[in-house]
Design an enzyme around this catalytic site. Sequence first.
Site, short mmCIF file in Angstrom:
data_model
loop_
_atom_site.label_atom_id
_atom_site.label_comp_id
_atom_site.label_asym_id
_atom_site.label_seq_id
_atom_site.Cartn_x
_atom_site.Cartn_y
_atom_site.Cartn_z
CB SER A 281 12.83 32.15 11.89
OG SER A 281 13.53 31.21 11.10
CG ASP B 246 10.09 24.39 11.82
OD1 ASP B 246 10.43 24.48 10.63
OD2 ASP B 246 10.13 25.35 12.61
CG HIS C 43 9.87 27.87 9.81
ND1 HIS C 43 10.74 27.60 10.84
CD2 HIS C 43 10.23 29.09 9.32
CE1 HIS C 43 11.61 28.59 10.96
NE2 HIS C 43 11.31 29.52 10.05
#
Length: 338
Positions: free
Chosen positions: A154, A281, A309
Amino acid sequence: MDPTSITDINFHRPDESTFRPLAGFQNAHLQTLLPRILRRRVRLQPYWQRLTLPDGDFVDLAWSENPAGAAHKPRMVLFHGLEGSINSPYAHGLIEAAQRRGWLGVVMHFRGCSGEPNRRERIYHSGETEDASYFLHWLHTQWGRAPTAAVGVSLGGNMLACLMGKQGNDCLLDAGVVISAPLMLEPCSVKLEQGFSRFYQHYLLSRLKQNARRKLRAFPGTLPIDASLLKRIRRLRHFDDAITSRAHGFSDALDYYRQASALPLLHGVRKPMLIIHAKDDPFMTDDVIPTSRQLSASTTYQLTANGGHVGFVGGTLLRPQMWLEQRVPDWLENWLEQ
């Protein structure tokens, strides 16, 4: 841009690398949340070490074992996501996976993310590569050279892509993996203000504000805001306007988002890199999907239909499997097992 129309990106599609979601749990939000249920227990007992930075601040390192007795082993460095840590399901899961391969794993916690507020005005952000670069140089100086790869998740993935894009052939890493990274920060910020994705914004913002309050109590004056103004912040964009951008020399959140996005830097990557995105996502938009012209020849891009995600939960109900914990080490083996 419709990701289904992309046919010329360097996808990696061997059968063993294909992600198949857990039957009945294909939903993006279920995929995103499942690891927090299935990986709730942290089995790893990390070896902790504090690294002092050139400006007198520090970052904390969580090793899979004491590096003094494992300096000869291949190394896998993990850069966590926003307000993440070794306790994040993906972090301890991937470090355990590295440990099973006989590698030395380590999580470099960004400033203030290991449970203790950092001392200086600087904190961390999606494009802040200086601390990671210093750590990688220290790693080679302190423990000698060994095959070394990094995994960024991320926010940490965007940071890693920035680092590898900026450094090109000078990058000390042999390879890198970027997972669920918001490679264009501005549209991702907008996405988190829409629909169910606002749930994730609320969760992340509450963690950021909690950490900021702790820092203000420990080191008053080290943030460009006071407690009363902090309490009134309701969006991540406002937090980045008031704190992240001002703490790091950007004019505002928009300036930060545009300067710290990794997508424009991907063409500069020269070491092998794998980027993994899920098309569903809930943190992302199609803007994060690179075209073939934006990728260097050393980059492999994998876009899965499902996964959420940093989710990617496969297997069966009786035996769920964390696909990333197989896919990432399998890919890195090419460079860590030389």
